[in-house]
Design a protein around this motif. Structure first.
Motif, PDB file in Angstrom:
ATOM      1  N   TYR A 159       0.822  -1.219   0.000  1.00 42.18           N
ATOM      2  CA  TYR A 159       0.000   0.000   0.000  1.00 42.18           C
ATOM      3  C   TYR A 159       0.847   1.256   0.000  1.00 42.18           C
ATOM      4  N   ARG A 165      -4.431   6.795  -6.200  1.00 35.05           N
ATOM      5  CA  ARG A 165      -5.303   5.946  -5.397  1.00 35.05           C
ATOM      6  C   ARG A 165      -5.709   6.738  -4.154  1.00 35.05           C
ATOM      7  N   ALA A 167      -6.992   6.197  -0.133  1.00 31.43           N
ATOM      8  CA  ALA A 167      -7.087   5.161   0.899  1.00 31.43           C
ATOM      9  C   ALA A 167      -8.548   4.846   1.180  1.00 31.43           C
TER      10      ALA A 167
ATOM     11  N   ALA B 311      -0.880   7.323   6.465  1.00 32.31           N
ATOM     12  CA  ALA B 311      -1.584   6.298   5.692  1.00 32.31           C
ATOM     13  C   ALA B 311      -2.752   6.947   4.964  1.00 32.31           C
ATOM     14  N   ARG B 312      -2.953   8.208   5.224  1.00 31.87           N
ATOM     15  CA  ARG B 312      -4.087   8.952   4.652  1.00 31.87           C
ATOM     16  C   ARG B 312      -5.379   8.197   4.906  1.00 31.87           C
ATOM     17  N   LYS B 313      -5.539   7.705   6.099  1.00 32.59           N
ATOM     18  CA  LYS B 313      -6.643   6.791   6.373  1.00 32.59           C
ATOM     19  C   LYS B 313      -7.042   6.985   7.825  1.00 32.59           C
ATOM     20  N   PRO B 314      -8.342   6.953   8.137  1.00 30.11           N
ATOM     21  CA  PRO B 314      -8.735   7.082   9.543  1.00 30.11           C
ATOM     22  C   PRO B 314      -8.086   5.975  10.364  1.00 30.11           C
ATOM     23  N   LYS B 377      -4.944  -1.244   3.068  1.00 23.47           N
ATOM     24  CA  LYS B 377      -5.629  -0.402   2.085  1.00 23.47           C
ATOM     25  C   LYS B 377      -5.470   1.083   2.344  1.00 23.47           C
ATOM     26  N   GLY B 378      -4.355   1.424   2.978  1.00 26.79           N
ATOM     27  CA  GLY B 378      -4.053   2.848   3.117  1.00 26.79           C
ATOM     28  C   GLY B 378      -3.296   3.312   1.891  1.00 26.79           C
ATOM     29  N   ASN B 379      -2.853   4.543   1.931  1.00 20.69           N
ATOM     30  CA  ASN B 379      -2.035   5.082   0.854  1.00 20.69           C
ATOM     31  C   ASN B 379      -0.808   5.665   1.526  1.00 20.69           C
ATOM     32  N   LEU B 380       0.191   4.792   1.760  1.00 25.33           N
ATOM     33  CA  LEU B 380       1.215   5.113   2.745  1.00 25.33           C
ATOM     34  C   LEU B 380       2.292   6.050   2.215  1.00 25.33           C
ATOM     35  N   ARG B 381       2.479   7.140   2.931  1.00 25.46           N
ATOM     36  CA  ARG B 381       3.581   8.047   2.618  1.00 25.46           C
ATOM     37  C   ARG B 381       4.716   7.733   3.575  1.00 25.46           C
ATOM     38  N   TYR B 572      -9.497  11.230   7.078  1.00 29.68           N
ATOM     39  CA  TYR B 572      -8.634  11.192   5.900  1.00 29.68           C
ATOM     40  C   TYR B 572      -9.326  10.433   4.778  1.00 29.68           C
TER      41      TYR B 572
END
Ligand code: HEM
Ligand code: CU
Ligand code: CU
Lengths: 494, 629
Positions: A159, A165, A167, B311-314, B377-381, B572
């Motif tokens: 990921y 994309r 999240a 992770a741009r994710k809650p 399923k995050g979008n990891l930075r 996020y």
């Protein structure tokens, strides 16, 4: 679309499965390879050329990473016209390489260091239960370890950032959370129940035919006390401890001797106290003479110790110390004489006790070690037997166990003729903590044990008692030494 | 940008006052400056602790080698370049004390609680800035006292960081129990004063000074973690103070709290009777166990924040995260006996503590799973902060699992005080918390100094430190399982331990490499304070309130009115929004004041989006119970 040529596509199930498979298999492949390179028997890390291996591994890693980075970098550049190095991908790749290599490392270590885990089979009865519980716990935790650590780094890889994309907006999932609360709870309950029964069994009632052995810890060593022919350990008290009675056993002649010594010491100290004023003057005079003649410059070391004595004397510290010592010795005397009145306490059971510098046990016989500590906390640790218990000043502790493997048998299984069991100290206790141990020998038969015990001298035998008393007059006891030191330190007396 | 609105706000109720050098940098009452003071003192202490550990690692790896430079460095403590056993013990003790209390308690909590509580809650400063300043200066005095003990003629305290009496109580038992130990106790007493002052402040600020809209269930997890940490500290440190005071009495005033039946070589039988050394252990671990969570929880809080942002994710399971923090906090007060299974404590008590201890593994497991799911399923930075947070999760798992062995009284018989314990706590507490601290530093550096750290150096720092930390601590499990005791000056005198000499060397080499990697960090940290790239307003595109304050530090934090909070901190990648973040302070034009839960119902992705309503009910209940607003 940019990275699609290089990335493993999320929707490509086969590729995903392949990646997983490789990750899981690689450690095994590497291990097999290691077997070919170096047969596992008599394995030693020292035989490996570590520098070159590490260099190879590192070089490989670096090459992989750089190649990958340039690949991606070049492509990115072509498409976007910016940023040559893509740390996003580099980090992701290092992550996946890291987890594969580390899991390989873990398996490798299990294989080669596994033989030392728990030092091979246990040498005690309860140890077998212990080991089985250990391996259950190991199985469970190792499984969780591999799965979760793998997922962690796999997610990191899978990921990694992609501009195109978004999240998943995902806050919680009660069902999932309940599951991963309940499942660990069940497994832990299982482990707790096993732990509980094992623990209760180990610490439970001691059977009647168990032999007591006193194990005595001091800075820095161990002694053991076995009962003599009366099969009974004598009483003891820390106030009775003396040079000839290291464990403080309630034995008439030794304790009388101690009383005598203590009285003498008190008298001497009181004499010093009476002359303390003169002594202070004398120190002062000596100090001033030293300084006025300039000796303190010529002999700085001597002056340092002189100054310390002088300061002690002048500040009254010397007198206070005397007073404290006298009080302490008088208290000890009082306590001892209280005990002396109690004929049940001085019942003679200790006279034939044997104080030894080795512990000898008979295979398959139950023992109860009764621990004492003389000065600070120590801990009796016998890892081969799965035994450990702290030895606490002022608080008796004990540990009951049954040895099941003789020293000879252990030597055979370990293939080491020199092997011996030891009891180590495992609670920090001072400078020589690391070298505080006592040999433990497990013999096959009662007869062997009896021969050994017979060779050990009892605390007092009527015949030897007199002799030893004579000897003592000549040699200085510890206390004696201290007094002499104190006397020579007193300027009025020399 | 969102913050523009706040900057445009013209009426300055913020008071301008002239700051002298002393009031700005030394006796500052600004929470942001105090936080930097804590951080820099912590870093200095950390370097001292690290160097100490490298010195004693040298001894363990090459016990027969003579290191000339050691004699130059340590003088009489390393005659002929060989470390003195007493000083070895002293180094181990001071290393442990520094790392546990000075770096990971004060350095971590002091830095980030101070920085973030007001900034993330929307307060102008702490409830009592003055107490806050006192707290730092007590900490500073305490650090100086502790360090000075290393220079005492008889050496520093040497009984291990737990300083069990009688060893620590009797001057004649070991040299370090003389003046060195007195200074240790003084340092700890000062430290406790500092941490109580700080704790009271943190708690009152969290309870009373949140901005409009910042209900407790909208607080970032960092704040929850700091809040529970402060409560733990407030309830447990006084017990340590009690233990220390009894010890002082035993040492200097002839009492017998911990002493009984002692005969000392060269002295004779002591008068003390009736005391119990085990009493000290109960008191010590009543603090000691909560202490390990005092160390870890802020790091977990920081990690939650950093992982969610990057992770741009809650964060997954906000409510579960808070409940498990709460559960851990509560349970951590009733498990201390697991450090004492084999002290001779009643076996039944052992059973009770075993059960309670293994219960604490459940909330810990929940936290680990929640982190994993947040990444899924995050979008990891991969900012350095993110890497360090992931490193924390890895250590937390590896180290937490071995707690399951140690919490089992029966298994602990073999493992207690062995290298297995050293591996356990260095992973789960030492490495994990240090990584949390690094994550925090990399993440909030722009907020602290208005400049950016270098990312590439950060990556090198992370990977080297991460790999070497595992190389150092992982093999220790195997040593411990083979019965190698901890706190041994040398392993060559026991046949059985000789097989570990290679491993000991590997560990030392890895430790030196890992220690060296910290130079990258130091350079990156100090250089960029002055030369770093100027930070943007919200460099990580984070949701929380601190990123709405101006980049240049000002007293009072916000130039105009304090912003209002409209939603939780972890919004996020909302499907209904273009941007992948939605700051807490940004009003929603279309539907202001509506919780995300209501909105997301109409969002396209409804099926996957869950609600947090149960969470709200739960918090309402807590609020009622505790009478919180
Ligand atoms: C899964 C949860 C955990 C369990 C069941 C657990 C259990 C234990 C037990 C039983 C011991 C005593 C071992 C011994 O001395 O024989 C221990 C030691 C220790 N644990 Fe944990 N632990 C857990 C998590 C943690 C965490 C999260 C931390 C820190 C953040 C931590 C820090 C420590 C420390 C510092 C020691 C060593 C203290 C010393 O003897 O110097 N543990 N742990
Ligand atoms: Cu010891
Ligand atoms: Cu604990």
């Amino acid at each position: 679309m940019r990275f699609d040529t290089l990335r493993i596509r999320p929707n490509s199930f086969i590729k995903k499965a392949l990646l997983m498979l490789t990750t899981v298999l690689t450690p095994w492949i590497l291990m097999a390879a290691a077997d070919v390179v170096e047969p596992p028997k008599e394995f030693s890390l020292a035989n490996w050329d570590w520098v070159s291996i590490l260099t190879w591994v590192l070089a490989l890693l670096v090459i992989l990473v750089i190649a990958r980075a340039f690949d991606i970098g070049a492509l990115t550049e072509k498409i976007t016209g910016k940023s040559v190095m893509s740390w996003n991908n580099i980090n992701a790749w290092i992550a996946i390489i890291f987890i594969v290599l580390s899991l390989a490392g873990v398996f490798w270590e299990l294989k080669y260091h596994g033989q030392y885990v728990l030092l091979g089979d246990s040498s005690s009865l309860h140890g077998e239960t212990y080991d089985s519980m250990f391996y259950w716990t190991f199985g469970f935790t190792f499984f969780v370890f591999v799965v979760t650590e793998f997922l962690l780094f796999y997610f990191m890889f899978r990921y990694r950032y992609n501009e195109n994309r978004k999240a998943l907006y995902y806050f919680h999932n009660n069902k999932l959370e309940v599951i991963w609360t309940i499942v660990p709870t069940i497994v832990l309950t299982f482990l707790v129940l096993r732990g509980f029964t094992t623990w209760s069994k180990i610490t439970g009632e001691v059977s009647k035919d168990t032999q007591d052995i006193e194990v005595f810890a001091y800075q820095f060593g161990w002694k053991a006390r076995y009962a003599g022919d009366d099969q009974q350990l004598g009483n003891q008290n820390f106030n009775f401890i003396s040079g000839t009675n290291p464990l403080g056993v309630a034995e008439d002649s030794k304790v009388e001797e101690l009383i005598g010594d203590l009285k003498k010491e008190v008298a001497q100290l009181e004499a010093l106290q009476a002359s303390a004023e003169d002594s202070t003057k004398a120190w002062k005079a000596r100090h001033d003479r030293f300084v006025s003649t300039g000796l303190h410059i010529t002999y700085p070391e001597d002056y340092k110790s002189l100054k310390a004595k002088y300061t002690d004397a002048v500040s009254g510290a010397y007198e206070r110390t005397l007073e404290k010592d006298i009080k302490r010795k008088k208290t000890a005397l009082n306590r001892i004489s209280e005990y002396r009145k109690d004929k049940d306490f001085f019942n003679g059971a200790g006279d034939d006790d044997k104080v030894t510098t080795e512990i000898v046990l008979v295979k398959n016989k139950p023992y109860n070690f009764k621990f004492r500590a003389r000065d600070v906390i120590h801990s009796a640790y016998m890892p081969h037997f799965r035994v450990q218990m702290n030895c606490v000043p002022g608080m008796p502790t004990s540990f009951a166990f049954t040895p099941t493997m003789t020293t000879a048998e252990a030597r055979q299984t370990k293939g080491n003729k020199e092997f011996d069991y030891y009891l180590y100290c495992n609670k920090i206790c001072g400078a020589a903590h690391y070298n505080m141990k006592i040999k433990v020998t497990v013999v096959d038969s009662e007869a062997e044990y009896n021969t050994w015990l017979a060779s050990q001298a009892p605390l007092v035998t009527p015949a030897i008692a007199e002799e030893s008393q004579k000897e003592e007059k000549d040699s200085k006891t510890e206390m004696g030494e201290m007094e002499t030191a104190m006397l020579t330190n007193n300027p009025t007396l020399n | 940008m969102s913050t523009a609105a706040i900057h445009a706000d013209t009426h300055h109720d913020h008071h301008e006052h002239k700051e002298s050098f002393i009031s700005k940098y030394v006796f500052s009452m600004d929470h942001k400056m105090i936080s930097k003071q804590f951080l820099i003192t912590g870093i200095v202490m950390g370097m001292v602790g690290l160097i100490m550990s490298l010195i004693f690692r040298l001894q363990l790896a090459w016990p027969d080698e003579q290191f000339g430079f050691l004699e130059t460095l340590l003088g009489k403590w390393a005659v002929d370049g060989k470390l003195d056993p007493n000083f070895y013990m002293g180094l181990v003790t001071i290393h442990g004390t520094i790392m546990v209390f000075y770096v990971l308690t004060a350095g971590l909590s002091g830095t980030f609680s101070n920085l973030l509580i007001p900034l993330q809650l929307g307060a102008r400063d702490m409830a009592s800035p003055f107490m806050n300043m006192l707290s730092y200066w007590f900490f500073f005095l305490s650090s100086v006292t502790l360090l000075s003990s290393v220079f005492v003629e008889t050496g520093p305290a040497s009984g291990g960081w737990t300083v069990y009496p009688p060893l620590s109580a009797l001057e004649k038992a070991m040299p370090g129990s003389g003046l060195g130990m007195t200074l240790w106790l003084a340092a700890i007493a000062l430290f406790i004063v500092s941490s109580l002052l700080a704790g009271i402040n943190y708690i009152s600020t969290v309870l009373n000074m949140r901005t409009k809209g910042m209900s407790m269930n909208r607080m970032p997890l960092t704040i929850w973690a700091f809040f529970f940490t402060a409560i733990l500290g407030l309830l447990s440190f006084p017990v340590l103070l009690g233990a220390a005071i009894f010890l002082i009495f035993d040492r200097s005033f002839g009492t017998s709290f911990y002493l009984s039946d002692i005969y000392l070589e060269g002295v004779g039988a002591l008068e003390n009777i009736g005391g119990s050394p085990v009493l000290y252990q109960h008191l010590f671990w009543f603090l000691g166990h909560p202490e390990v969570y005092i160390i870890l929880m802020p790091a977990l809080g920081i990690t939650s924040e950093v992982i969610s942002t990057n992770a741009r994710k809650p964060i997954f399971g906000y409510t579960a995260m808070v409940i498990s923090l709460m559960g851990i906090s509560f349970l951590s007060f009733i498990v201390w006996g697991h450090h004492m299974f084999i002290t001779g404590m009643n076996p039944f008590l052992g059973s009770v503590f075993m059960i309670l201890t293994l219960i604490i593994a459940v909330p810990s497991a929940v936290k680990a799973f929640n982190y994993l799911t947040t990444l899924w399923k995050g979008n990891l930075r991969f900012n350095p902060a993110m890497l360090f947070s992931i490193g924390l999760v890895s250590f937390f798992i590896s180290g937490g699992l071995t707690g399951i062995y140690l919490g089992n009284a029966a298994l602990d018989i073999q493992l207690h005080d062995s290298y297995f314990v050293v591996a356990h706590f260095h992973l789960v507490m030492g490495s994990a918390a240090i990584f949390g601290m690094f994550a925090g530093i990399y993440h909030w550096y722009p907020k602290m100094f208005g400049r950016m750290m270098n990312k590439t150096l950060g990556y090198f720092h992370f990977w080297i430190t991460f790999i070497t930390a595992y190389l150092v601590f992982f093999p220790m499990h195997f040593m411990g399982l083979a019965g190698v005791p901890r706190r041994y000056y040398q392993f060559t005198l026991v046949e059985d331990f000789n097989v570990w000499m290679d491993v000991n060397k590997l560990i030392t080499v890895a430790a030196i490499v890992g220690g060296g990697a910290q130079l990258l960090f130091l350079y990156n940290f100090f250089y960029n304070i002055f030369k770093g790239k100027k930070a943007k307003q919200n460099p990580w595109q984070s949701n929380t309130l601190e990123w709405s304050t101006p980049v240049e530090r000002i007293h009072g934090n916000w130039p105009g009115e304090i912003p209002t909070v409209y939603r939780g901190p972890y919004e996020y990648s909302r499907p209904d929004r273009e941007e992948d973040f939605f700051p807490q302070y940004e009003p929603d034009e279309s539907a202001p004041e509506v919780l995300h839960t209501k909105e997301t119902k109409s969002a396209p992705d409804t099926k996957k989006v869950e609600e947090v309503e149960e969470g709200s009910v739960f918090f309402a209940a807590i609020k009622r119970v505790f009478g919180l607003s």
